[in-house]
Design a protein around this motif. Structure first.
Motif, PDB file in Angstrom:
ATOM      1  N   CYS A  19      -3.736   5.831  -2.329  1.00 20.13           N
ATOM      2  CA  CYS A  19      -3.342   4.892  -2.308  1.00 20.13           C
ATOM      3  C   CYS A  19      -3.649   3.339  -3.089  1.00 20.13           C
ATOM      4  CB  CYS A  19      -3.864   4.716  -1.109  1.00 20.13           C
ATOM      5  SG  CYS A  19      -3.447   2.497  -0.086  1.00 20.13           S
TER       6      CYS A  19
ATOM      7  N   LEU B  16       0.887  -1.243   0.169  1.00 22.23           N
ATOM      8  CA  LEU B  16       0.230  -0.188  -0.236  1.00 22.23           C
ATOM      9  C   LEU B  16       0.767   1.272  -0.352  1.00 22.23           C
ATOM     10  CD1 LEU B  16      -2.870  -1.452   3.014  1.00 22.23           C
ATOM     11  CD2 LEU B  16      -2.938  -1.312   0.617  1.00 22.23           C
TER      12      LEU B  16
ATOM     13  N   MET C  19     -11.624  -0.196   2.619  1.00 19.50           N
ATOM     14  CA  MET C  19     -10.997   0.724   2.423  1.00 19.50           C
ATOM     15  C   MET C  19     -10.372   1.579   3.509  1.00 19.50           C
ATOM     16  SD  MET C  19      -8.378  -1.354   0.922  1.00 19.50           S
ATOM     17  CE  MET C  19      -6.850  -0.351   0.918  1.00 19.50           C
TER      18      MET C  19
ATOM     19  N   GLU D  15       1.180   5.337  -0.124  1.00 19.41           N
ATOM     20  CA  GLU D  15       0.157   6.457   0.009  1.00 19.41           C
ATOM     21  C   GLU D  15       1.175   7.775  -1.053  1.00 19.41           C
ATOM     22  OE1 GLU D  15      -0.197   4.175   4.085  1.00 19.41           O
ATOM     23  OE2 GLU D  15       1.416   4.930   2.951  1.00 19.41           O
TER      24      GLU D  15
ATOM     25  N   TRP E 257      -8.856   5.097   5.465  1.00 17.15           N
ATOM     26  CA  TRP E 257      -7.721   6.339   6.114  1.00 17.15           C
ATOM     27  C   TRP E 257      -7.552   6.118   7.058  1.00 17.15           C
ATOM     28  CZ3 TRP E 257      -3.946   8.059   2.711  1.00 17.15           C
ATOM     29  CH2 TRP E 257      -4.241   7.506   1.425  1.00 17.15           C
TER      30      TRP E 257
ATOM     31  N   ASP F 264      -8.431   6.437  -2.602  1.00 22.43           N
ATOM     32  CA  ASP F 264      -8.531   8.236  -2.878  1.00 22.43           C
ATOM     33  C   ASP F 264      -8.828   8.693  -1.456  1.00 22.43           C
ATOM     34  OD1 ASP F 264      -8.033   9.486  -5.926  1.00 22.43           O
ATOM     35  OD2 ASP F 264      -6.685   7.734  -4.906  1.00 22.43           O
TER      36      ASP F 264
ATOM     37  N   THR G 277      -6.894   1.714  -6.166  1.00 29.04           N
ATOM     38  CA  THR G 277      -7.186   2.443  -5.776  1.00 29.04           C
ATOM     39  C   THR G 277      -7.725   3.525  -5.377  1.00 29.04           C
ATOM     40  OG1 THR G 277      -7.025   4.368  -7.156  1.00 29.04           O
ATOM     41  CG2 THR G 277      -5.249   3.511  -7.386  1.00 29.04           C
TER      42      THR G 277
ATOM     43  N   ILE H 117     -13.596  10.182   1.085  1.00 29.25           N
ATOM     44  CA  ILE H 117     -13.066   8.945   0.282  1.00 29.25           C
ATOM     45  C   ILE H 117     -13.527   8.126  -0.638  1.00 29.25           C
ATOM     46  CG2 ILE H 117     -14.730   6.840   1.629  1.00 29.25           C
ATOM     47  CD1 ILE H 117     -11.894   5.705   2.341  1.00 29.25           C
TER      48      ILE H 117
ATOM     49  N   SER I 198      -2.794   7.306   6.727  1.00 27.46           N
ATOM     50  CA  SER I 198      -1.983   5.746   6.139  1.00 27.46           C
ATOM     51  C   SER I 198      -3.753   5.674   5.816  1.00 27.46           C
ATOM     52  CB  SER I 198      -1.433   4.507   7.658  1.00 27.46           C
ATOM     53  OG  SER I 198      -0.149   6.209   8.351  1.00 27.46           O
ATOM     54  N   CYS I 199      -2.790   5.192   4.677  1.00 25.60           N
ATOM     55  CA  CYS I 199      -4.253   3.812   4.107  1.00 25.60           C
ATOM     56  C   CYS I 199      -4.320   2.255   4.605  1.00 25.60           C
ATOM     57  CB  CYS I 199      -3.695   3.710   2.842  1.00 25.60           C
ATOM     58  SG  CYS I 199      -4.642   2.496   1.443  1.00 25.60           S
TER      59      CYS I 199
ATOM     60  N   ARG J 180     -12.873   4.973  -4.072  1.00 27.80           N
ATOM     61  CA  ARG J 180     -11.903   4.155  -4.614  1.00 27.80           C
ATOM     62  C   ARG J 180     -11.962   4.358  -6.046  1.00 27.80           C
ATOM     63  NH1 ARG J 180     -13.400  -1.271  -0.745  1.00 27.80           N
ATOM     64  NH2 ARG J 180     -11.830  -2.322  -2.561  1.00 27.80           N
TER      65      ARG J 180
END
Length: 119
Positions: A22, A4, A34, A6, A36, A80, A78, A70, A95-96, A72
């Motif tokens: 990510c 992963l 997923m 970022e 953050w 975001d 990915t 958020i 952090s992802c 995906r």
């Protein structure tokens, strides 16, 4: 090998915007929720935003609701985080995280990217 990675962090003025991304590899991305997370100096890590793998349900920390989004892309693997109206208190390492719960639970982390909101 699970990775992963970022990107997109940096220094921004209060009221500004940043978009974190990510990039995931080494696992079946579409089957993982997923998230953050962020951790500011001297504080515990906190969940910022989460997006499920089924139904695409989201949940956000109260402190970022209405400002952060958020998203995906399962085709690109990915996830975001669009951050708008940034405040100094948003300063942290972001952090992802990828998680899949079931008979076994899998949980992966990225190394993090620094976001600093300051004038």
């Amino acid at each position: 090998q699970v990775q992963l990675v970022e990107s997109g962090g940096g220094l921004v003025q209060p009221g500004g915007s940043l978009r974190l991304s990510c990039a995931a590899s080494g696992f079946t991305f579409s089957t993982y929720a997923m998230s953050w997370y962020r951790q500011a100096p001297g504080k515990e890590r906190e969940l910022v935003a989460r997006l499920t793998s089924v139904g695409y349900s989201t949940n956000y920390a109260d402190s970022v609701k209405g400002r952060f989004t958020i998203s995906r892309d399962n085709a690109k693997n990915t996830v975001d985080l669009q951050m708008n109206s940034l405040k100094p208190e948003d300063t942290a390492v972001y952090s992802c995280n990828a998680e899949r719960r079931g008979f076994l639970t899998y949980n992966y982390w990225g190394q993090g990217t620094q976001v600093t909101v300051s004038s």
